[in-house]
Design a protein around this motif. Sequence first.
Motif, PDB file in Angstrom:
ATOM      1  N   GLY A 131      43.619  19.420 -16.968  1.00  0.00           N
ATOM      2  CA  GLY A 131      44.429  20.621 -17.170  1.00  0.00           C
ATOM      3  C   GLY A 131      45.004  21.147 -15.879  1.00  0.00           C
ATOM      4  O   GLY A 131      44.425  20.992 -14.808  1.00  0.00           O
ATOM      5  N   LYS A 132      46.187  21.787 -15.989  1.00  0.00           N
ATOM      6  CA  LYS A 132      46.867  22.325 -14.814  1.00  0.00           C
ATOM      7  C   LYS A 132      46.078  23.472 -14.190  1.00  0.00           C
ATOM      8  O   LYS A 132      45.990  23.595 -12.968  1.00  0.00           O
ATOM      9  CB  LYS A 132      48.260  22.805 -15.231  1.00  0.00           C
ATOM     10  CG  LYS A 132      49.178  23.301 -14.102  1.00  0.00           C
ATOM     11  CD  LYS A 132      49.591  22.158 -13.202  1.00  0.00           C
ATOM     12  CE  LYS A 132      50.755  22.519 -12.303  1.00  0.00           C
ATOM     13  NZ  LYS A 132      52.053  22.523 -12.981  1.00  0.00           N
ATOM     14  N   ASP A 134      53.346  29.140  -9.428  1.00  0.00           N
ATOM     15  CA  ASP A 134      52.669  27.871  -9.183  1.00  0.00           C
ATOM     16  C   ASP A 134      52.190  27.774  -7.736  1.00  0.00           C
ATOM     17  O   ASP A 134      52.877  28.206  -6.811  1.00  0.00           O
ATOM     18  CB  ASP A 134      53.604  26.688  -9.481  1.00  0.00           C
ATOM     19  CG  ASP A 134      53.268  26.032 -10.813  1.00  0.00           C
ATOM     20  OD1 ASP A 134      52.521  26.638 -11.590  1.00  0.00           O
ATOM     21  OD2 ASP A 134      53.759  24.921 -11.074  1.00  0.00           O
ATOM     22  N   LEU A 135      51.013  27.230  -7.567  1.00  0.00           N
ATOM     23  CA  LEU A 135      50.447  27.020  -6.236  1.00  0.00           C
ATOM     24  C   LEU A 135      51.278  25.987  -5.479  1.00  0.00           C
ATOM     25  O   LEU A 135      51.560  24.904  -5.994  1.00  0.00           O
ATOM     26  CB  LEU A 135      49.001  26.531  -6.361  1.00  0.00           C
ATOM     27  CG  LEU A 135      48.265  26.173  -5.076  1.00  0.00           C
ATOM     28  CD1 LEU A 135      48.114  27.397  -4.184  1.00  0.00           C
ATOM     29  CD2 LEU A 135      46.890  25.579  -5.404  1.00  0.00           C
ATOM     30  N   GLN A 136      51.681  26.331  -4.261  1.00  0.00           N
ATOM     31  CA  GLN A 136      52.442  25.410  -3.426  1.00  0.00           C
ATOM     32  C   GLN A 136      51.754  25.269  -2.069  1.00  0.00           C
ATOM     33  O   GLN A 136      51.371  26.261  -1.462  1.00  0.00           O
ATOM     34  CB  GLN A 136      53.880  25.889  -3.248  1.00  0.00           C
ATOM     35  CG  GLN A 136      54.671  25.955  -4.553  1.00  0.00           C
ATOM     36  CD  GLN A 136      56.139  26.251  -4.326  1.00  0.00           C
ATOM     37  OE1 GLN A 136      56.837  25.518  -3.630  1.00  0.00           O
ATOM     38  NE2 GLN A 136      56.628  27.324  -4.929  1.00  0.00           N
ATOM     39  N   ALA A 193      42.995  25.715  -9.711  1.00  0.00           N
ATOM     40  CA  ALA A 193      41.799  26.417  -9.232  1.00  0.00           C
ATOM     41  C   ALA A 193      41.025  25.568  -8.234  1.00  0.00           C
ATOM     42  O   ALA A 193      40.519  26.074  -7.230  1.00  0.00           O
ATOM     43  CB  ALA A 193      40.916  26.796 -10.419  1.00  0.00           C
ATOM     44  N   CYS A 194      40.934  24.275  -8.512  1.00  0.00           N
ATOM     45  CA  CYS A 194      40.243  23.364  -7.599  1.00  0.00           C
ATOM     46  C   CYS A 194      40.966  23.294  -6.257  1.00  0.00           C
ATOM     47  O   CYS A 194      40.331  23.370  -5.187  1.00  0.00           O
ATOM     48  CB  CYS A 194      40.148  21.980  -8.219  1.00  0.00           C
ATOM     49  SG  CYS A 194      39.411  20.738  -7.128  1.00  0.00           S
ATOM     50  N   MET A 195      42.294  23.180  -6.306  1.00  0.00           N
ATOM     51  CA  MET A 195      43.050  23.058  -5.063  1.00  0.00           C
ATOM     52  C   MET A 195      43.027  24.358  -4.257  1.00  0.00           C
ATOM     53  O   MET A 195      43.089  24.330  -3.022  1.00  0.00           O
ATOM     54  CB  MET A 195      44.480  22.621  -5.345  1.00  0.00           C
ATOM     55  CG  MET A 195      44.605  21.183  -5.855  1.00  0.00           C
ATOM     56  SD  MET A 195      43.782  19.962  -4.781  1.00  0.00           S
ATOM     57  CE  MET A 195      44.753  20.096  -3.270  1.00  0.00           C
TER      58      MET A 195
END
Length: 283
Positions: free
Chosen positions: A53-54, A87-89, A59-61
């Motif tokens: 899942g996205k 979105d996380l960048q 969350a992991c990153m």
Amino acid sequence: MLAELTGDDLYAELIMLRTNDARHFIVVEGPADVAVFDRFTNLESCLPVPAYGKDSAHACMYRVIEDDFNGVYAILDRDWLELIPGDLQDPRIVHTEQYDLDACIFFADTVYEGIASSFCAGSGFRVGAPGCAEQDVWQNCVALALPIGVLRYISERDRLGLNLRKFPLGEAVEDGELNVDLDALIDLCLARTKSVSHSKEALRESLERELAEIATPARYCTGHDLAKAFSIFLKYRWKIKVGADVVERAARSALSGERFCKFSIYSDAARWFGGKVEVIWKC
């Protein structure tokens, strides 16, 4: 059970893996992505790891970046990046050029043309014949997938919470026509959603406005919707019935190393290693 995997669970798994695995870890969204990446990854130096899942991947990153956990990177679906903030960048993360990996595969040269040729042998499809060109396949499938794709975008942007998972696109296609009935599309959407703040009229007005302003239709099409559209296209044009899930699996299998190398993620991910493609890819 795996669908309930959290980012913290995945982060803990990476820590455990690191105790006896010195390879670089490449976080991807799910096992279907792993099935593709495993074929082209240099598994001696890099290991694709599914996040299921996205949200869990993000969350992991976050934890990876916060703790500066070396040797962990991510290849994620583009989704609504640049269109909707949030979105996380980060340099450790690269995104697909199209909406998702399956959409990239859809637009890879000759992949879906070859699938059409395989499934429709003897039914009138011939590569290069009028109406059978790759551009014809792409154009018809994008036309079918675009309205539901834009509806997904509107729902996410305006936080409408529309239930569009596993959407039965075929039920919104007009009888005898290779065209999506917008009223039927919205009726299906509203019937599947428990509570909606927008009326049917307001939702249709928003959908029509967005459709009229789109300059790059392919950007709004998910791989799943394109596969469903392709299934509808085969049924309508050549009377061939093939499920979208079968189409997706066939497309992933048909993707060659030569075409994978043309994806933006191929060169983007190599930048993690100073442009040394051989560190991450074997093709």
